[in-house]
Design a protein around this motif. Structure first.
Motif, PDB file in Angstrom:
ATOM      1  N   VAL A  97       0.842  -1.197   0.000  1.00 56.61           N
ATOM      2  CA  VAL A  97       0.000   0.000   0.000  1.00 56.61           C
ATOM      3  C   VAL A  97       0.876   1.245   0.000  1.00 56.61           C
ATOM      4  CG1 VAL A  97      -1.734   1.309   1.277  1.00 56.61           C
ATOM      5  CG2 VAL A  97      -1.872  -1.192   1.195  1.00 56.61           C
ATOM      6  N   GLU A  98       0.629   2.138  -0.966  1.00 54.03           N
ATOM      7  CA  GLU A  98       1.320   3.425  -1.029  1.00 54.03           C
ATOM      8  C   GLU A  98       0.343   4.513  -0.601  1.00 54.03           C
ATOM      9  OE1 GLU A  98       3.794   3.979  -4.701  1.00 54.03           O
ATOM     10  OE2 GLU A  98       2.658   2.197  -5.318  1.00 54.03           O
ATOM     11  N   ARG A  99       0.597   5.112   0.531  1.00 48.85           N
ATOM     12  CA  ARG A  99      -0.277   6.178   1.027  1.00 48.85           C
ATOM     13  C   ARG A  99       0.429   7.525   0.881  1.00 48.85           C
ATOM     14  NH1 ARG A  99      -2.764   3.476   6.601  1.00 48.85           N
ATOM     15  NH2 ARG A  99      -4.059   1.901   5.545  1.00 48.85           N
ATOM     16  N   LEU A 121      -4.310   9.540   0.228  1.00 45.56           N
ATOM     17  CA  LEU A 121      -4.508   9.002  -1.110  1.00 45.56           C
ATOM     18  C   LEU A 121      -3.866   7.624  -1.194  1.00 45.56           C
ATOM     19  CD1 LEU A 121      -3.621  12.224  -3.155  1.00 45.56           C
ATOM     20  CD2 LEU A 121      -5.875  11.445  -2.403  1.00 45.56           C
ATOM     21  N   SER A 122      -4.651   6.647  -1.609  1.00 45.51           N
ATOM     22  CA  SER A 122      -4.149   5.278  -1.638  1.00 45.51           C
ATOM     23  C   SER A 122      -4.926   4.463  -2.662  1.00 45.51           C
ATOM     24  CB  SER A 122      -4.284   4.645  -0.245  1.00 45.51           C
ATOM     25  OG  SER A 122      -3.817   3.325  -0.236  1.00 45.51           O
ATOM     26  N   ASP A 227      -8.907   7.791  -3.653  1.00 48.11           N
ATOM     27  CA  ASP A 227      -8.088   6.995  -4.557  1.00 48.11           C
ATOM     28  C   ASP A 227      -6.810   7.751  -4.934  1.00 48.11           C
ATOM     29  OD1 ASP A 227      -8.235   4.444  -6.344  1.00 48.11           O
ATOM     30  OD2 ASP A 227      -7.547   6.037  -7.673  1.00 48.11           O
ATOM     31  N   SER A 228      -5.728   6.984  -5.100  1.00 48.98           N
ATOM     32  CA  SER A 228      -4.425   7.589  -5.386  1.00 48.98           C
ATOM     33  C   SER A 228      -4.368   8.316  -6.727  1.00 48.98           C
ATOM     34  CB  SER A 228      -3.344   6.500  -5.361  1.00 48.98           C
ATOM     35  OG  SER A 228      -3.661   5.460  -6.271  1.00 48.98           O
ATOM     36  N   SER A 229      -5.344   8.062  -7.601  1.00 46.65           N
ATOM     37  CA  SER A 229      -5.353   8.745  -8.897  1.00 46.65           C
ATOM     38  C   SER A 229      -5.537  10.249  -8.756  1.00 46.65           C
ATOM     39  CB  SER A 229      -6.472   8.172  -9.780  1.00 46.65           C
ATOM     40  OG  SER A 229      -7.749   8.354  -9.171  1.00 46.65           O
ATOM     41  N   TRP A 230      -6.009  10.708  -7.589  1.00 46.18           N
ATOM     42  CA  TRP A 230      -6.200  12.142  -7.369  1.00 46.18           C
ATOM     43  C   TRP A 230      -4.885  12.857  -7.047  1.00 46.18           C
ATOM     44  CZ3 TRP A 230     -10.460  14.799  -8.520  1.00 46.18           C
ATOM     45  CH2 TRP A 230     -11.656  14.087  -8.680  1.00 46.18           C
ATOM     46  N   GLY A 231      -3.833  12.119  -6.743  1.00 44.99           N
ATOM     47  CA  GLY A 231      -2.565  12.742  -6.383  1.00 44.99           C
ATOM     48  C   GLY A 231      -2.040  13.700  -7.433  1.00 44.99           C
TER      49      GLY A 231
END
Length: 432
Positions: A97-99, A121-122, A227-231
Motif C-alpha cells: 500500500v502506497e499512502r 490518497l491510496s 483513490d491515489s489517482s487524485w494525487g
C-alpha cells in the motif's frame, strides 16, 4: 528393603517430628512461592506490553521508510514502481500500500458543518487486500467516492458548536449516517512565512464507507481516504510537489513478517515491523525474568538452611536406629537413600504447596491491582483494564520446582552421608 517399605519408613519418621517437619516444609513453601510469584511479575509485565504492542499495531504490517542504493538515500516517494512490484511478488506478501498525503491544509465541509482533517490518497484495491476494515458502508468503486474516518461525524461541527467546544461544552457533531453524503474537500497549500497565500481549491466526493473504529479508545480517526489517482490532479492544481508517501507491506501471517522484514533489509530497504519492537522487548524481559528468578532462588537457598538443620537433627536422633539397620545388614547406599528421600519429600511437598499458593496470589493480584489503579484514577469500571500483573507459565513452574527440589536434596546430602559413617558399636551403645 522394598520401595514401599522405604516410603513407610520415611512417613513414620516424619510423623514422629510433626512440628519440626511442618515448619521446615513451611520454609520451603515460602521460598519456592516467593521465587514463582516474583518471577511471575516479569512474565506478567512482558505479556502486558507485548499485548499492548500487538493491539496498537497491524501485526502483519511492515513499514518501508526508504532505501539505500549504496551511494544515496532514496525516500519512499522515489522508490521505482518496478521495485515495488518486485516486493508485491515476494512470497507471503499479500499487498503493498502506497499512502500519499498532500502537503496542504485540508478542510472537510458538509452543508454548514466543517472540520480540518487529513486526506490520505491510496489504492483502494490494495487497501482491501491489506484488510482495511469498515464499520459501515462499502469500499469505493469509483474515483469520486471516498471513505471517511470513524470519528469524522463527531468532528463535523457548525460555527456555533465550535464556539461551545472551545468553551468546554459538549457537542454532538453530525447526526445520522455519512453514507451517501456529498462532502467538499478543500485543499490550501502550505506557505512559508512571507510568501503570498494561495487560494484553496475544492473538490466534491461521495462517502461510501466509514472506517472501522481504532483499536484503542484514545485513538481518533477523522481522516478522509481517496483513490491515489487524485494525487497528480491535486499536485497540478495546487502547484505541489509529490507529497509525503508512506509505503506499507502486508504479510499473510504474523510468523512470516520476520522473514519478509529480513529479506527487505538485505535488499537495502529501511523497514520497521512489529517483530523489531518485540525482538528488543524480548531481550530486555528475558534478562529481567532471569534476574527475578535469580533473586527468588536466594530465598529458596535460605529455606534450604532449615532443611539442612532438620536432616542433621534427624540423623543425630536416629543414631541407634541407624546402628541397628547396619547391624542387620543394611548397606550405606540404602541408608543414604532413605535420608535423601526424606529431604526430597520435604522439598516436594513444599513445592506443591508453593505452586498452589502462587497461582492463588497471581489470580488475586490480577483482579485486585487493576481495581486499586482505577480507584486511584477515580474510575469505577475495570472492564476495560488489560493490565496483567502476574502470569505463571508452565515453564516457570518447572524451573521453580527443579530449583526447589534440587536445593532440598543438596541440603540433605551431607546429613545423609554423615548417617552412613556412623560407627555400629557406638550407635548400639547409645541409650534410647
Amino acid at each position: 528393603m522394598q520401595f514401599k517399605d522405604q516410603i513407610d519408613f520415611i512417613r513414620q519418621h516424619m510423623k514422629r517430628n510433626k512440628l519440626r517437619v511442618a515448619t521446615t516444609i513451611l520454609a520451603a513453601t515460602m521460598g519456592c512461592a516467593f521465587l514463582i510469584v516474583l518471577a511471575s511479575v516479569g512474565f506478567g509485565l512482558h505479556q502486558t506490553i507485548t499485548d499492548d504492542v500487538l493491539d496498537n499495531n497491524m501485526v502483519t504490517q511492515i513499514e518501508v521508510a526508504g532505501k539505500s542504493d549504496g551511494e544515496a538515500e532514496i525516500p519512499p516517494a522515489d522508490i521505482p514502481d518496478a521495485e515495488l512490484q518486485q516486493i508485491k511478488e515476494m512470497a507471503h506478501v499479500i499487498a503493498v500500500v502506497e499512502r500519499n498525503k498532500p502537503e496542504a491544509e485540508t478542510e472537510i465541509v458538509i452543508g454548514n458543518r466543517s472540520t480540518y482533517s487529513q486526506v490520505v490518497l491510496s489504492s483502494m484495491e490494495e487497501e482491501q487486500k491489506a484488510g482495511f476494515a469498515l464499520s459501515e458502508g462499502k469500499m469505493p468503486s469509483k474515483a469520486e467516492e471516498v471513505v471517511v474516518g470513524y470519528h469524522m461525524a463527531e468532528r463535523l461541527l457548525t460555527e456555533a458548536e465550535m464556539e461551545k467546544e472551545a468553551n468546554g461544552e459538549e457537542v454532538a457533531g453530525f447526526a445520522g449516517s455519512l453514507i451517501g453524503q456529498t462532502v467538499e474537500l478543500e485543499l490550501t497549500p502550505f506557505t512559508a512565512e512571507g510568501e503570498e497565500a494561495v487560494e484553496p481549491s475544492t473538490w466534491e466526493f461521495v462517502v461510501t464507507g466509514v472506517a472501522k473504529e481504532p483499536a484503542k479508545d484514545w485513538m481518533t480517526d477523522a481522516g478522509i481516504y481517496a483513490d491515489s489517482s487524485w494525487g497528480p490532479i491535486f499536485n497540478e492544481e495546487l502547484g505541489l510537489e509529490k507529497g509525503y508517501e508512506n509505503i506499507l507491506v502486508y504479510a499473510d501471517e504474523l510468523q512470516n513478517v520476520g522473514g519478509i522484514t529480513n529479506a527487505l533489509k538485505e535488499d537495502g530497504y529501511y523497514v520497521y515491523s512489529v517483530t523489531e519492537e518485540l525482538g528488543t522487548m524480548n531481550v530486555f524481559f528475558n534478562g529481567l525474568k532471569a534476574g527475578l528468578i535469580f533473586v527468588g532462588t536466594i530465598a529458596v537457598l535460605i529455606a534450604s538452611i532449615g532443611i539442612f538443620n532438620t536432616m542433621t537433627m534427624a540423623v543425630t536422633e536416629r543414631t541407634r536406629e541407624i546402628g541397628v539397620m547396619k547391624a542387620i545388614g543394611a548397606q550405606p547406599k540404602l541408608i543414604r537413600k532413605l535420608f535423601l528421600m526424606e529431604s526430597a519429600a520435604i522439598g516436594l511437598i513444599g513445592t506443591a504447596l508453593a505452586v498452589a499458593i502462587s497461582y492463588g496470589i497471581s489470580i488475586l493480584a490480577n483482579w485486585l491491582v487493576p481495581i486499586i489503579i482505577l480507584s486511584s484514577l477515580g474510575e469505577e469500571d475495570a472492564s476495560g483494564m488489560s493490565i496483567v500483573i502476574s502470569t505463571i507459565p508452565w515453564q516457570l513452574v518447572v524451573i521453580a520446582s527443579a530449583i526447589s527440589i534440587g536445593v532440598a536434596m543438596v541440603s540433605g546430602w551431607r546429613p545423609a552421608r554423615k548417617a552412613t559413617q556412623i560407627d555400629i558399636i557406638q550407635a548400639l551403645r547409645q541409650e534410647m
